[in-house]
Design a protein around this motif. Structure first.
Motif, PDB file in Angstrom:
ATOM      1  N   TRP A 170       5.087  -7.681   2.517  1.00  0.00           N
ATOM      2  CA  TRP A 170       5.224  -6.669   1.453  1.00  0.00           C
ATOM      3  C   TRP A 170       5.815  -5.382   2.024  1.00  0.00           C
ATOM      4  O   TRP A 170       6.611  -4.714   1.369  1.00  0.00           O
ATOM      5  CB  TRP A 170       3.868  -6.409   0.781  1.00  0.00           C
ATOM      6  CG  TRP A 170       4.016  -5.781  -0.571  1.00  0.00           C
ATOM      7  CD1 TRP A 170       5.092  -5.854  -1.405  1.00  0.00           C
ATOM      8  CD2 TRP A 170       3.062  -4.982  -1.251  1.00  0.00           C
ATOM      9  NE1 TRP A 170       4.861  -5.156  -2.564  1.00  0.00           N
ATOM     10  CE2 TRP A 170       3.617  -4.618  -2.496  1.00  0.00           C
ATOM     11  CE3 TRP A 170       1.782  -4.563  -0.944  1.00  0.00           C
ATOM     12  CZ2 TRP A 170       2.943  -3.828  -3.417  1.00  0.00           C
ATOM     13  CZ3 TRP A 170       1.096  -3.783  -1.879  1.00  0.00           C
ATOM     14  CH2 TRP A 170       1.671  -3.423  -3.090  1.00  0.00           C
ATOM     15  N   LEU A 174       9.202  -3.610   0.472  1.00  0.00           N
ATOM     16  CA  LEU A 174       9.248  -2.230  -0.020  1.00  0.00           C
ATOM     17  C   LEU A 174      10.109  -1.338   0.865  1.00  0.00           C
ATOM     18  O   LEU A 174      10.770  -0.419   0.376  1.00  0.00           O
ATOM     19  CB  LEU A 174       7.833  -1.663  -0.133  1.00  0.00           C
ATOM     20  CG  LEU A 174       6.925  -2.303  -1.185  1.00  0.00           C
ATOM     21  CD1 LEU A 174       5.608  -1.533  -1.301  1.00  0.00           C
ATOM     22  CD2 LEU A 174       7.601  -2.377  -2.548  1.00  0.00           C
ATOM     23  N   LEU A 242       5.739   4.693   1.538  1.00  0.00           N
ATOM     24  CA  LEU A 242       6.174   3.649   0.614  1.00  0.00           C
ATOM     25  C   LEU A 242       5.267   3.663  -0.614  1.00  0.00           C
ATOM     26  O   LEU A 242       4.249   2.967  -0.656  1.00  0.00           O
ATOM     27  CB  LEU A 242       6.112   2.275   1.295  1.00  0.00           C
ATOM     28  CG  LEU A 242       7.002   2.085   2.533  1.00  0.00           C
ATOM     29  CD1 LEU A 242       6.724   0.731   3.188  1.00  0.00           C
ATOM     30  CD2 LEU A 242       8.474   2.216   2.176  1.00  0.00           C
ATOM     31  N   TYR A 245       2.411   0.971  -2.212  1.00  0.00           N
ATOM     32  CA  TYR A 245       1.832   0.031  -1.254  1.00  0.00           C
ATOM     33  C   TYR A 245       0.335   0.269  -1.178  1.00  0.00           C
ATOM     34  O   TYR A 245      -0.127   1.340  -0.801  1.00  0.00           O
ATOM     35  CB  TYR A 245       2.451   0.211   0.133  1.00  0.00           C
ATOM     36  CG  TYR A 245       2.111  -0.940   1.082  1.00  0.00           C
ATOM     37  CD1 TYR A 245       0.834  -1.083   1.601  1.00  0.00           C
ATOM     38  CD2 TYR A 245       3.054  -1.888   1.424  1.00  0.00           C
ATOM     39  CE1 TYR A 245       0.508  -2.140   2.436  1.00  0.00           C
ATOM     40  CE2 TYR A 245       2.736  -2.949   2.270  1.00  0.00           C
ATOM     41  CZ  TYR A 245       1.463  -3.064   2.757  1.00  0.00           C
ATOM     42  OH  TYR A 245       1.141  -4.111   3.579  1.00  0.00           O
TER      43      TYR A 245
END
Length: 324
Positions: A170, A174, A242, A245
């Motif tokens: 992930w 991102l 980010l 997240y």
């Protein structure tokens, strides 16, 4: 009154007190099996035993931990799916349950509906650490380094489809970076190669990395929760760089399908009460964790959101789960 009607009336009247008594039987009426989908001595097991002790003291019945390892926790989940829904068999699950529900469609039971969410128990972030020789002092610099050097760097994980793998994937999605994945058999197996520079990054729990961080063997760049960890307050949250997240490691209590709402609600209230214990809070802090009780409706929403998130990560990252 006809004879048959009279007989039925007598039977109904005789059964009524028994039915009322059954409905009012105090719960729990006997010791409770608390399944833990891991071997004894691991982090999930230790957290389960903390809560089991508090629930035993509060509810006047023993909550007996039963370790059921194997098959990534699906053996224990299958046992719960088949258990009598009377609240006397429960399971202390973790993030892995959501990963399994998202990634294993061919189980002999529905991995989502087999678990009736009661309450989250505790959660704590993972931490992203890198080899200290990496020429990046913070997360922004590390992202810039990866973008400038696609496929030059690599990361280790506990294996394909594990939480540490999906947390890193992930991050890649991102941050829009490319870093090679090297699966290992557990994060402890990654450490020699990370320290020597054979791999460059790892996502892992805060407790097992705290000693390495203090000794300077690894450099922490971010934690995976939206807020900073109380154990590593100087390490920024991933969401600071980010946005969106948020992937903490969590644990929670689940009951079998069709467990009465009255039992589920009572257990959730007892988890909340346990979470207010100063002794339990102090023990959780040693793990870098915090109590996070939820009522069943809230935990049900969170559970479904987690399954959907992991499905999205697996799909968007094009992860082949049969490759492990």
């Amino acid at each position: 009154m006809k004879r048959r009607q009279f007989t039925h009336a007598i039977v109904a009247a005789g059964c009524a007190p028994a039915a009322v008594a059954l409905a009012q039987d105090p719960y729990p009426g006997k010791p409770v099996r608390l399944l833990v989908p891991s071997t004894a001595g691991g982090g999930i097991d230790l957290l389960a035993r903390m809560f089991a002790q508090r629930l035993s003291e509060q509810m006047g019945q023993a909550f007996v931990v039963e370790n059921v390892g194997g098959a990534g926790g699906t053996i224990a989940s299958g046992m719960l799916a088949r258990a009598t829904p009377d609240g006397h068999t429960l399971i202390f699950q973790a993030t892995t349950a959501a990963v399994n529900a998202a990634s294993l469609p061919n189980l002999p039971f529905d991995a989502v509906s087999a678990l009736t969410p009661v309450s989250m128990a505790a959660r704590f972030p993972l931490v992203m650490v890198v080899n200290p020789a990496i020429p990046a002092g913070n997360l922004r610099e590390f992202i810039a380094l990866l973008r400038a050097n696609p496929a030059k760097y690599s990361y280790g994980s506990a294996g394909i489809g594990t939480g540490t793998h999906l947390a890193a994937e992930w991050f890649k999605l991102l941050a829009k970076v490319h870093i090679l994945h090297i699966p290992y058999k557990g994060t402890a197996s990654v450490m020699p190669d990370l320290v020597s520079g054979q791999v460059h990054m790892l996502f892992d729990g805060v407790p097992p990395q705290s000693g390495h961080i203090k000794a300077g063997r690894v450099r922490p760049l971010a934690v995976t929760s939206q807020q900073r960890s109380t154990v590593l307050p100087h390490v920024p949250a991933m969401a600071e760089v980010l946005p969106g997240y948020d992937l903490p490691f969590w644990t929670g209590l689940f009951a079998p399908p069709n467990t009465p709402a009255s039992i589920v609600d009572k257990l959730a209230g007892e988890i909340r009460k346990a979470s207010e214990s100063p002794q339990l809070v102090a023990k959780l802090q040693e793990f870098g964790a915090e109590a996070q009780p939820m009522m069943p409706a809230e935990f049900t929403r969170y559970w479904k959101e987690q399954v959907a998130l992991y499905r999205r990560i697996i799909s968007d990252a094009k992860i082949r789960l049969d490759a492990g």
